[in-house]
Scaffold this motif. Sequence first.
Motif, PDB file in Angstrom:
ATOM      1  N   ASN A   1       0.820  -1.219   0.000  1.00 38.36           N
ATOM      2  CA  ASN A   1       0.000   0.000   0.000  1.00 38.36           C
ATOM      3  C   ASN A   1       0.849   1.263   0.000  1.00 38.36           C
ATOM      4  O   ASN A   1       1.930   1.283   0.586  1.00 38.36           O
ATOM      5  CB  ASN A   1      -0.905   0.026   1.228  1.00 38.36           C
TER       6      ASN A   1
ATOM      7  N   HIS B   1      -9.868   2.588   2.863  1.00 36.96           N
ATOM      8  CA  HIS B   1      -8.628   3.379   2.919  1.00 36.96           C
ATOM      9  C   HIS B   1      -8.928   4.833   3.273  1.00 36.96           C
ATOM     10  O   HIS B   1      -8.387   5.752   2.677  1.00 36.96           O
ATOM     11  CB  HIS B   1      -7.899   3.328   1.571  1.00 36.96           C
TER      12      HIS B   1
ATOM     13  N   ASN C   1      -3.388   0.623  -4.463  1.00 37.96           N
ATOM     14  CA  ASN C   1      -3.953  -0.001  -3.262  1.00 37.96           C
ATOM     15  C   ASN C   1      -5.129  -0.924  -3.544  1.00 37.96           C
ATOM     16  O   ASN C   1      -5.607  -1.587  -2.641  1.00 37.96           O
ATOM     17  CB  ASN C   1      -4.396   1.069  -2.256  1.00 37.96           C
TER      18      ASN C   1
ATOM     19  N   GLU D   1      -5.404  -5.040  -2.842  1.00 37.10           N
ATOM     20  CA  GLU D   1      -5.851  -5.600  -1.569  1.00 37.10           C
ATOM     21  C   GLU D   1      -7.340  -5.964  -1.615  1.00 37.10           C
ATOM     22  O   GLU D   1      -7.742  -7.016  -1.156  1.00 37.10           O
ATOM     23  CB  GLU D   1      -5.610  -4.551  -0.480  1.00 37.10           C
TER      24      GLU D   1
END
Lengths: 281, 177
Positions: free
Chosen positions: A2, A199, A268, A271
Amino acid sequence: LNIGPFKAVRIGVKRAAVNWRIWFVVYGLNFVFAAFLALPLAETFAKDISKSVAGRDLLYGFNYRWYTGFVTSNGNVLQSFLPQAILIFLIYIIIEIFLAGGFYSMLCGNQKIGFWEFLARGSRYFFPLLSITVLECTTLFLLCLAIRGELSESVYQSIGVIAVFIIIVLSDFIRAAIVIDDDNFWSKVKRGLSFTALHSLSTFGVYFCCMIISAMVIGLFFLFHSVNDSTISAGIIVEILAGQIFVLLRIFSKLIFYAAEAALYKENQIEIINVNPEMLE
Amino acid sequence: VNFYNGRLTISAVPFFILLISPFSLHDIGWLFDRYICGVNTVDFAVKSISYYKETDLNTNASTFFTQVVVTSSGWTRPDSNNVSAPIDLRLAFEDGTVIDTSWSETGDNIPIRQTFTFKTKSAPVYAQLDPWNKITDDFNYANNSLMVHDFLRPVVKWADRIFDFFQNALLSTGVLV
């Protein structure tokens, strides 16, 4: 794997600087539309002030007494200007939506995109991006409708500002998902929303970083205004140039933001794909 | 207002007019009838300013003849007593000097358009009606003055500010895109 908000902004600055051609596309578009809006008004204005002492006084500051007379004697011009202005703003927003697909495509990776490919990407993502803008505007309108009676209270004002901010952040990451992912519209919307929620520190962090950059640009501009003497010819020329540099810097900070959120989403999102049970199967 | 035991006390407007009229050198009925109690608007305007130059070939001295045409409309027009509202007029010259005069007439056939002629040693720069803003409800302040030559600096400055405003307003709509 990340990346955080600071790295995303660093990537954004780099990509916005590399894709400097976009600056001039956005700047040219902005310049032409602003000219369409400003010219009729500036012409009426010039006729009114070029020969009067009240106009000469306007060099030293705004004259409200003159303005009252100006509105009284030019009421029809100003009234007929409003629908024209709204139309020009709408056309500008639609063209920006069209170009946004191309901008995201250019700013989300290191790949070079030619002019025709840029237009093709713009037309490919136009309707999904238009849909999300309509959804965003409708949500903002409904929010304003819901709290309009309570806006006199500071608590509701704060809630309103936070809610508007969240809606804008969510919409922006849905836009990034629309361009970066290959899926149907509602899956992209869902993915954009879940990405922002999962996030939240990074997504809102990118916003705060970009807001700080914009605030610094605006602060510099106001600092310049406070020291520049715009009553002399040289001062007016410097003010014109500074105004255009300010617009270019605002465009740059906007492109940084586009690139940063695209980088954050792209780097990111692995994920999220990994935790998808269907993908695991 | 009335005098009562040497002090002013509140009374009706007609009594107040009767009270102060003897102390005024002019008929000021217009002030109450039309300005304070009336509903009409007012607009003073400088319609034109022109000049020509004459040079004495013997002394080489120049003389400027300036003509200023002013008009008024609304409650400043003559009333049934043929009295008009007075208005100040200022004429400024290139050498920095100014001439202050006023347009105030009584009698029959008072014009709502008047031409003033000035003979001076310097060229005029501008003519301005009501330079001290005494007539606060003049609805178009911009036409109260006229400059001989266009003054473009404020035009450029404000045209740029309008342009800047629209550039930034358009960029701000980017929050929706």
